[in-house]
Design an enzyme around this catalytic site. Structure first.
Site, PDB file in Angstrom:
ATOM      1  N   GLY A 247       0.786  -1.223   0.000  1.00  0.00           N
ATOM      2  CA  GLY A 247       0.000   0.000   0.000  1.00  0.00           C
ATOM      3  C   GLY A 247       0.819   1.275   0.000  1.00  0.00           C
ATOM      4  O   GLY A 247       2.050   1.282  -0.062  1.00  0.00           O
ATOM      5  N   CYS A 273      11.668  -1.636   4.155  1.00  0.00           N
ATOM      6  CA  CYS A 273      10.672  -1.465   3.103  1.00  0.00           C
ATOM      7  C   CYS A 273       9.580  -0.482   3.545  1.00  0.00           C
ATOM      8  O   CYS A 273       9.822   0.712   3.637  1.00  0.00           O
ATOM      9  CB  CYS A 273      10.116  -2.821   2.693  1.00  0.00           C
ATOM     10  SG  CYS A 273       9.297  -2.805   1.077  1.00  0.00           S
ATOM     11  N   GLY A 317       6.829   0.006  -4.441  1.00  0.00           N
ATOM     12  CA  GLY A 317       6.381   0.921  -5.470  1.00  0.00           C
ATOM     13  C   GLY A 317       6.431   2.366  -5.037  1.00  0.00           C
ATOM     14  O   GLY A 317       6.126   3.266  -5.820  1.00  0.00           O
ATOM     15  N   HIS A 368      15.122  -5.703   1.309  1.00  0.00           N
ATOM     16  CA  HIS A 368      14.764  -6.806   2.195  1.00  0.00           C
ATOM     17  C   HIS A 368      16.011  -7.596   2.616  1.00  0.00           C
ATOM     18  O   HIS A 368      16.414  -8.535   1.931  1.00  0.00           O
ATOM     19  CB  HIS A 368      13.789  -7.756   1.497  1.00  0.00           C
ATOM     20  CG  HIS A 368      12.433  -7.173   1.278  1.00  0.00           C
ATOM     21  ND1 HIS A 368      11.300  -7.665   1.890  1.00  0.00           N
ATOM     22  CD2 HIS A 368      12.025  -6.125   0.519  1.00  0.00           C
ATOM     23  CE1 HIS A 368      10.254  -6.951   1.510  1.00  0.00           C
ATOM     24  NE2 HIS A 368      10.673  -6.008   0.679  1.00  0.00           N
ATOM     25  N   GLU A 370      16.232  -9.737   4.814  1.00  0.00           N
ATOM     26  CA  GLU A 370      15.865 -11.085   5.252  1.00  0.00           C
ATOM     27  C   GLU A 370      15.622 -12.040   4.098  1.00  0.00           C
ATOM     28  O   GLU A 370      15.291 -13.209   4.321  1.00  0.00           O
ATOM     29  CB  GLU A 370      14.597 -11.011   6.115  1.00  0.00           C
ATOM     30  CG  GLU A 370      13.288 -11.015   5.359  1.00  0.00           C
ATOM     31  CD  GLU A 370      13.055  -9.783   4.490  1.00  0.00           C
ATOM     32  OE1 GLU A 370      12.211  -9.853   3.592  1.00  0.00           O
ATOM     33  OE2 GLU A 370      13.718  -8.765   4.697  1.00  0.00           O
TER      34      GLU A 370
END
Length: 409
Positions: A247, A273, A317, A368, A370
């Protein structure tokens, strides 16, 4: 065309494929074969460049609300299994591939990817030119779109399908956090001796994230995105973590206020993120939507403190709008959070990939570290979190991430 060659579903002959359409909001129509579930799914159409790790992609909550186009030409070769699930379900709305493997060939495979998509009610399409589709998305930006098959094609014209897509809301302003977060708090105990406690706010967290923490001796209180500051502080954390998630970060006002409460308490903070974007907004910086985003496991990022280039996994995004050069006073509330620098930069397009507070023990990255399917070059960022936890527990004055970064340089 009819064929009797066996498909991935044992004991069944491969039938004549059902037709499927992928339609973009600009009127582009791609014709292919139905893959996974039949029906209609609408969402933002984005592309992912990973050559492996398709199951991790499908089960990443950050893809909620999106139709994922895989640029790798052959998908499904190794099937699917319970161990590689990064969350409780498949989150993508739709799935588009060039060639779907008819056979799952791997000793770890428990079912075909097709069966996983059917069981997760994900409508897919195969047999389309994904390279052409990716070029359209790169040149014109991510678009609303839909995949249609089965009964969804029976009584609808292409114009009617297009009108359905154009009536859908855009990703700007969209919120999926409450859809993907856990309903109740969960406590994960550390492996070995406990070093400290982390309150991890689940905005769409992947399973590899808490695994990285507990493996380093951290007790993790996994908290719903709706957690209040009082509830978070009741876990007596030595640090706070905000996860990835789907979102528009501009829609996460409650989580931004929660994070400001964390910063006001002086607690160490680490975000990835979506968590990176929310730190930026909590500090008073803006966020903006990228033309087509970064999604894949081959994104080069420069760590400005060490000079190292890391190959990273990304799925976003939106990005944080912070000037790349120099130190900047965080704009929120007259600069009460002190100075901020851009710690990491994307080498493909100079997008901010990490920020670090100089006067608070807070840092975050856009990628990321991870990444379960790899690469793992950025996993040291969890070691920096452990360092901040130790500093917080001992009450040492210098709690900024800089000390850890110098140690790694």
């Amino acid at each position: 065309m009819t064929t009797t060659a066996p498909d991935a579903r044992v004991g069944r002959a491969r039938r004549t494929p059902d037709p499927a359409l992928l339609v973009l909001e600009d009127g582009t129509v791609l014709r292919g074969e139905a893959y996974g579930a039949r029906g209609a799914r609408l969402g933002e159409v984005v592309f992912a460049t990973g050559m492996t790790g398709y199951q991790e992609t499908l089960t990443d909550p950050s893809y909620a609300g999106q139709i994922v186009v895989q640029t790798a030409p052959h998908i499904g070769n190794t099937g699917a299994n319970a161990e590689d699930m990064e969350s409780r379900t498949v989150w993508v709305r739709g799935y588009a591939v060039r060639e779907a493997s008819r056979v799952a060939s791997n000793w770890r495979s428990e079912q075909s990817l097709d069966d996983l998509l059917v069981g997760s009610e994900v409508v897919g399409i195969s047999g389309i030119d994904t390279r052409m589709l990716t070029r359209i998305l790169r040149e014109h930006g991510s678009m609303r779109g839909g995949i249609f098959s089965g009964s969804a094609l029976e009584d609808a014209s292409e114009q009617q399908l297009l009108e359905r897509i154009q009536a859908e809301p855009a990703m700007e302003g969209a919120s999926f956090v409450e859809e993907v977060t856990i309903p109740q708090p969960v406590v994960l105990e550390p492996e070995g001796e406990a070093i400290g406690t982390v309150a991890a706010v689940d905005l769409g967290i992947k399973g590899a994230t808490p695994r990285n923490m507990v493996a380093r001796g951290l007790r993790v209180h996994l908290l719903p995105a709706t957690t209040s500051l009082e509830e978070l502080l009741a876990t007596e954390p030595d640090a706070v973590f905000f996860s990835n998630g789907p979102g528009d970060p501009a829609s996460a006002e409650a989580q931004v206020e929660l994070l400001r409460g964390v910063l006001d308490q002086g607690l160490p903070f680490f975000g990835i993120c979506f968590g990176n974007q929310l730190l930026g907004r909590a500090l008073g910086f803006g966020t903006y939507k990228l033309k087509y985003g970064h999604r894949g496991i081959n994104q080069p990022v420069l760590d400005r403190e060490t000079g190292k280039v890391e190959i990273t996994a990304q799925n976003h995004g939106f990005a944080v709008d912070v000037p790349l050069e120099g130190e900047h006073t965080a704009p929120h509330d007259g600069g009460r959070y002190g100075r901020v620098v851009v710690s990491h930069v994307g080498l493909n397009d100079d997008v901010v990939e990490g920020i670090r507070c100089l006067d608070l023990p807070a840092y975050s990255v856009q990628y990321h570290p991870e990444a379960a399917s790899g690469p793992h070059e950025a996993s040291y960022l969890f070691d920096r979190l452990v360092d901040l936890v130790r500093v917080h527990r001992t009450g040492t004055a210098d709690q900024t991430p800089a000390a850890s970064e110098k140690k790694d340089s």
